[in-house]
Structures are given as C-alpha cells and as structure tokens.
Enzyme design. Structure first.
Site, mmCIF file in Angstrom:
data_model
loop_
_atom_site.group_PDB
_atom_site.id
_atom_site.type_symbol
_atom_site.label_atom_id
_atom_site.label_comp_id
_atom_site.label_asym_id
_atom_site.label_seq_id
_atom_site.Cartn_x
_atom_site.Cartn_y
_atom_site.Cartn_z
ATOM 1 N N HIS A 51 0.802 -1.222 0.000
ATOM 2 C CA HIS A 51 0.000 0.000 0.000
ATOM 3 C C HIS A 51 0.840 1.280 0.000
ATOM 4 O O HIS A 51 0.712 2.121 0.887
ATOM 5 C CB HIS A 51 -0.958 0.018 1.200
ATOM 6 N N TYR A 317 3.061 -4.215 10.500
ATOM 7 C CA TYR A 317 3.315 -2.848 10.039
ATOM 8 C C TYR A 317 4.582 -2.290 10.681
ATOM 9 O O TYR A 317 5.341 -1.553 10.054
ATOM 10 C CB TYR A 317 2.128 -1.941 10.376
#
Length: 326
Positions: A51, A317
């Site tokens: 992303h 993440y």
C-alpha cells in the site's frame, strides 16, 4: 466456480509472484508475513511493504450520534486534524493505478489528538478480508509466490482458494475507482466503541464518498499510470474532498473475530462524522516514509475486538516500517 472477475484478481496476484517459496517459517508470524510480501512484490527501499502511494491532510468533525456510541475525543464534535494516506495495493511503487493488481485501494487516517497523542484507522476497499488469520494470510502469500505464470494446474494459489472460498469472494468485491475520492472504504476488523455510560457496541467502520464511481477494466487500463495520485491534488485544489465516516453496528450472530465473514446489510449503520481533506502533501514520497499507521493504536472510548488480525497487523506494520527506515 470462480467468476471472470475473481479469476482476473487472482491472476493479478500471480503476476507479482516471485521465483520460489518464501523463507523458512522460523520467525515471528508478523515477520513471516512481511517476508512473504517482500518475496511476492520485491524490496523497494523507502517504500512500504504494501500500500504505497500518496499523503494528504484535513480535518474530522464528529456527528452528534457519534458521542452516543463512544466517549473518544475524536467523537466529541470538535475539529480533529488528520493526516491521510491513500494507497494502491501491493508494494510495487511503479504499479499503474489502473492495474487490477492495484486493488484493493486503501486509506489510512491518523487523528492528531489535543493532548499530542494519535489514534489511527486503516481501511480499504475490500468489503471483507480474504482470510481470518495471520497464518492463512501468510499461506495465501506463499501460494501466490509458488504460482508463477506457467505453473502446473491446479496451481498452489488455485488449491488454496479452493480450500478457502472466501478468498475469491472477497477479491470479487473490489473495483478500480476513477478517483481516490470516489471510492468506498471498509474496516474489515471489528472494534468496540465505549460511551460515557460504559455501554459497548462492536462496530466495523465504513467511509463513504460523496459519490461512488468505478471504472470498467478496459477503461482503467487506458488511464495514465499515476492517474489516481495525480488527480487527487488537482481535485483538492478545486475544493475540499469529503467523506462520511460511519459505523456498522454488530447484530446478534455477527462475528467480531473473523474478518473474512461479512456482516449483513440489515445491520444498523450510524454516521460518525465528516472527513474533510483540503491539502495534498507537496512531497508524498518523503511524507509516507515517516508515517506509521497502526490499526491497534487506539484512544479511550475505542477498544480492539477479539479479532486476532488487529494485533498481527500492528506487528507486521512495525516490521515493515523498520525495514523502510533502517
């Protein structure tokens, strides 16, 4: 049987596959997932593992009904500054925005609270997640990496999808938007909103645009490679972009721990407020290098549900961020 859309989406994943299996599964699951993403999409220094795209700024102002559900400061009606990151899927920084591989598109919102702390919201255009656990997500990526063009049929990915029917179902819910501003974004994980009286409501977030506009695959393929990221600043310059943040309230029987199970459309939906985006970052590449969005970075009045993917996403993440900024 998979539809053409489902097959095309799965095929798009295969196009990004690497040259063999991912590293041995002896690291933490979060690290295994990032390793798998790196194997599928490659390593691109300075970019997110998944992303990567563009950054903007704006304000969130809650609707009156929001305080009925949560005592969180972001829902008290005062203007809350936000940083927003729009994104294509995959970790390929040069991926054309109109490619089917760029779906699902995503938006991450960082709310800057009055006391200097932050709370995050990370959602995307998938209506529900393909799998329910981190181990299954890792295994899906492994299957992608082991299903390059020309692989023997049925490929590892086809076998995985056959045993996990929500994979093609979830991937079939995504389309290519004509603008980041004209897409609808969904929170696949459930969270618990707690109000001032201690009442608790499990919810999934929904971010709705003023209008929803999707492109046919043939039309999307004709667009410039960076049409989404190029269009956004021009649109903001003409006027602020607005979205409506909503909460879908869980009803009896809705699973809060399985992100691959959609909730019924009959569930009550409550408007939480308006997100206004009025400034594009002058250098999105530099801005995104410094940003870490964590779904589990919450504030008083918002709690994680029993969905195991929330904590797993936080860990993955963080691993990705450390590799982006060694």
């Amino acid at each position: 049987m998979a539809t053409t859309t489902q097959k095309n989406t799965l095929a798009a994943l295969v196009l990004a596959a690497g040259l063999g299996p991912v590293a041995a599964q002896d690291a933490a699951l979060e690290t295994q997932i990032v390793d798998a993403l790196n194997k599928v999409y490659g390593v691109h220094p300075g970019f997110r593992t998944n992303h990567a795209k563009g950054v903007a700024e704006g304000t969130f102002r809650a609707a009156p009904d929001a305080a009925r559900l949560s005592k969180a400061v972001i829902f008290n009606g005062s203007p809350i500054p936000v940083t927003i990151r729009f994104s294509d899927s995959t970790g390929l920084p040069n991926l054309p925005d109109g490619s089917p591989l760029a779906n699902p598109h995503g938006i991450a919102i960082k709310f800057h609270l009055p006391d200097g702390s932050e709370t995050d919201m990370v959602i995307n255009s998938l209506k529900f997640f393909p799998v329910s656990s981190g181990a299954d997500f890792r295994d899906m990526l492994l299957a992608v990496a082991e299903s390059p063009p020309g692989a023997q049929k049925p490929t590892k990915l086809e076998q995985f999808a056959a045993n996990h029917p929500n994979v093609p179902r979830a991937l079939a819910t995504v389309q290519t938007p004509d603008s980041f501003a004209d897409e609808e974004y969904y929170g696949v994980n459930a969270f618990v909103l707690v109000n001032g009286m201690g009442e608790r409501h499990a919810v999934r977030y929904l971010l709705a645009p003023e209008k929803l506009v999707h492109l046919a695959a043939a039309e999307a393929a004709k667009r410039a490679p960076d049409y989404l990221i190029d269009e956004l600043p021009a649109r903001i310059e003409r006027g602020a972009v607005t979205f409506h943040l909503k909460a879908q309230l869980a009803s009896t029987g809705d699973s809060t721990k399985d992100a691959s199970t959609p909730w019924p459309n009959s569930d009550e939906v409550v408007e939480l407020g308006v997100l206004t985006i009025d400034k594009a970052a002058p250098d999105s590449l530099e801005a995104q290098k410094k940003l870490l969005f964590l779904p589990g970075q919450l504030t008083d009045g918002i709690e994680p549900s029993d969905d195991p993917l929330i904590g797993l996403r936080d860990g993955a993440y963080a691993v990705s961020f450390s590799r982006r900024n060694p």
